[in-house]
Design an enzyme around this catalytic site. Structure first.
Site, PDB file in Angstrom:
ATOM      1  CG  ASN A 203     -11.769 -11.146 -32.477  1.00  0.00           C
ATOM      2  OD1 ASN A 203     -12.036 -10.566 -31.426  1.00  0.00           O
ATOM      3  ND2 ASN A 203     -10.637 -10.952 -33.136  1.00  0.00           N
TER       4      ASN A 203
ATOM      5  CB  CYS B   1      -8.181  -7.835 -27.280  1.00  0.00           C
ATOM      6  SG  CYS B   1      -7.918  -7.070 -28.894  1.00  0.00           S
ATOM      7  CG  HIS B   2      -2.979  -8.444 -29.729  1.00  0.00           C
ATOM      8  ND1 HIS B   2      -2.822  -9.796 -29.950  1.00  0.00           N
ATOM      9  CD2 HIS B   2      -3.520  -7.950 -30.855  1.00  0.00           C
ATOM     10  CE1 HIS B   2      -3.239 -10.092 -31.170  1.00  0.00           C
ATOM     11  NE2 HIS B   2      -3.652  -8.993 -31.737  1.00  0.00           N
TER      12      HIS B   2
ATOM     13  CG  HIS C 140     -11.463  -4.826 -31.899  1.00  0.00           C
ATOM     14  ND1 HIS C 140     -11.657  -5.716 -32.941  1.00  0.00           N
ATOM     15  CD2 HIS C 140     -10.437  -5.335 -31.178  1.00  0.00           C
ATOM     16  CE1 HIS C 140     -10.792  -6.711 -32.836  1.00  0.00           C
ATOM     17  NE2 HIS C 140     -10.048  -6.506 -31.768  1.00  0.00           N
TER      18      HIS C 140
ATOM     19  CE1 TYR D 236     -14.740  -3.640 -36.170  1.00  0.00           C
ATOM     20  CE2 TYR D 236     -13.400  -2.247 -34.767  1.00  0.00           C
ATOM     21  CZ  TYR D 236     -13.634  -3.458 -35.381  1.00  0.00           C
ATOM     22  OH  TYR D 236     -12.753  -4.487 -35.185  1.00  0.00           O
TER      23      TYR D 236
END
Length: 501
Positions: free
Chosen positions: A149, A170-171, A200, A256
């Site tokens: 990241n 990414c998971h 994300h 975010y």
């Protein structure tokens, strides 16, 4: 099959050991070459010992090439897994603690917001050096699989300025997929999803079970779920406002956007303290610190425990091994990958890094056309993409003016701070990160002069609205299994305790 796979940042136990297990579970991969490299000799040695023990006990004739010389590890590599944390936990602490002085309260700070932007400045500088080595010594047309990241920023820089074919992994999509299935009382494999957006901030735009569309029923399912109704308040509110469930955790998502962490007295209404990922101030820094300390202390016991089993049954859900398997064997794999948009999502910029469905086989990685995201979802993503673009350009060119503009455009930073506060915060973060920011030497010198002038905006000693003390080794020893799981897992929130009461 014989080809070489290199791991950069291999001292990261959570990713390296699990990804290697997944790769060596593929029957055709029993004779591949494996190289580990890291800048930390101690961590590299421990992880190499542990992984070599796993290999030996699975009866494979593979000897890990473990080296501090990155170019040696990359030489003739066809696939490169990047699992680095540039600046380590020392720099990560600055990413969380300095913004707190200005009222910016982050749960994670590794993707967007003040911490994610500065993490990107360090990461991009290092990744461009890594890409240079890849171009010069790795196998021609190799693939860089980036797990580091901030995912979108690093993958963007590697493709645009590093000139290396890079895919970000990414998971987060898998984690949300499990939650959605749980909310409906179904198994994950019974629920089919299409997810699209940016890393994300990817949206489950289609959810089906046995052909029945469940997309419009997600809000009710989560509101009625006894656990998620308490732990996912931000994500549930985002469904109410925007109509779709977002991939990332309650804590991640809250930092975010500008609405849920802007006023300290309101933060605890939106988060849950049952586990860090639900919104704890500096939660990821805490669990990473605890995990590192536990691994370094408890490592001799890890060598005494049973080795990982290299089998399909024990294989994890990380995309990386399945991508390599698809490219090498032709077996088709479907996942969600971070790639350059190039028109796949038509109302996001072409040059942005998007996360969208992808298919892999011997012909390569294919990303089907998605079309338009719902307008509100696209708007949320486009705000973040503007921050990412400014941050990528700032890091790639050492332009601190663009860096400051990235901070100003960041949703949460902009909601909390005025421009003079942002300028001073950036000065502090540049100076604190000096040894990892070679591209900003002049800007850092100028920032030092301003900070030494004494004419500073007052800041406060603030520990955050929801901070938990980092556990000592003695405290972790009271629950060794929990400590070991935290240290060993790449996804440090896969198993989540019940909501706090």
């Amino acid at each position: 099959m014989t080809f070489k796979i290199a791991f950069i940042g291999a001292g990261s136990i959570g990713f390296t050991r699990g990804l290697l297990r997944d790769l060596l579970a593929v029957p055709e991969f029993k004779k591949i070459e494996v190289a580990f490299t890291d800048i930390d000799p101690k961590n590299l040695e421990m992880v190499t010992q542990l992984c070599q023990r796993d290999i030996n006990e699975n009866g494979l004739n593979i000897t890990i090439q473990s080296t501090l010389n990155r170019r040696e590890a990359l030489k003739n590599a066809r696939y490169i897994f990047c699992v680095v944390r540039i600046g380590g936990l020392e720099a990560f602490k600055h990413d969380v603690d300095i913004p707190l002085k200005y009222g910016v309260d982050q749960c994670v700070g590794d993707t967007l917001c003040a911490g994610g932007i500065m993490y990107g400045q360090r990461g991009i500088a290092a990744m461009l050096d890594i890409c240079k080595d890849i171009r010069e010594v790795a196998e021609r047309d190799c693939l860089l699989l980036n797990y580091a990241n901030p995912m979108a920023m690093l993958t963007w820089a590697c493709n645009k300025y590093g000139e290396v074919n890079t895919i970000g992994l990414c998971h987060g999509v898998q984690g949300g997929h499990r939650q959605i299935a749980d909310a409906f009382g179904l198994k994950q494999e019974e629920v089919d999803i299409i997810c699209a957006g940016i890393n994300h901030q990817t949206w489950y735009v289609q959810i089906k079970h046995n052909g029945k569309d469940l997309t419009n029923d997600v809000l009710t399912a989560f509101e009625n779920h006894p656990e998620f109704s308490q732990t996912e308040k931000v994500r549930i509110d985002m469904i109410r406002r925007f109509g779709y469930y977002s991939t990332e955790s309650n804590g991640h998502l809250s930092e975010y956007v500008p609405w849920y962490r802007k006023r300290p007295e309101e933060i605890n209404k939106w988060i849950d303290m049952g586990t860090w990922i639900n919104g704890e101030t500096g939660g990821y820094l805490r669990v990473c610190t605890e995990g590192r300390n536990w691994f370094e202390t408890d490592f001799p016991n890890w060598m005494k425990e049973p080795a990982f089993t290299y089998s399909e049954e024990e294989r994890g859900q990380e995309h990386g091994s399945y991508i390599v398997e698809g490219l090498e064997t032709g077996r088709v794999y479907r996942g969600h990958f971070n790639v350059v948009n190039k028109g796949v999502i038509s109302n996001l910029p072409d040059d942005a890094i998007i996360e969208a469905p992808g298919y892999v086989d011997r012909n390569g990685i294919s990303t089907p056309y998605v079309g338009e995201l719902p307008l509100g979802c696209a708007a949320v993503c486009n705000v973040s993409i503007s921050v990412q673009r400014l941050a990528v350009e700032a890091a790639s060119h050492g332009d601190d003016q663009l860096l400051r503009q990235a901070f100003m455009m960041d949703p949460l930073v902009g909601a909390v701070c005025n421009p003079p506060e942002i300028w001073q915060m950036v000065d502090e973060m540049l100076v604190a990160g000096e040894k990892w920011l070679p591209q900003f030497q002049m800007a850092i010198s100028e920032a030092k002069v301003r900070l030494a002038s004494g004419n500073l905006i007052p800041v406060k000693e603030y520990n955050g609205a929801a901070r938990i003390k980092t556990k000592t080794i003695e405290e972790m020893q009271q629950n060794r299994e929990e400590a070991k799981k935290n240290a060993g897992e790449a996804d440090k929130a896969m198993e989540r305790p019940a909501a706090s009461k």
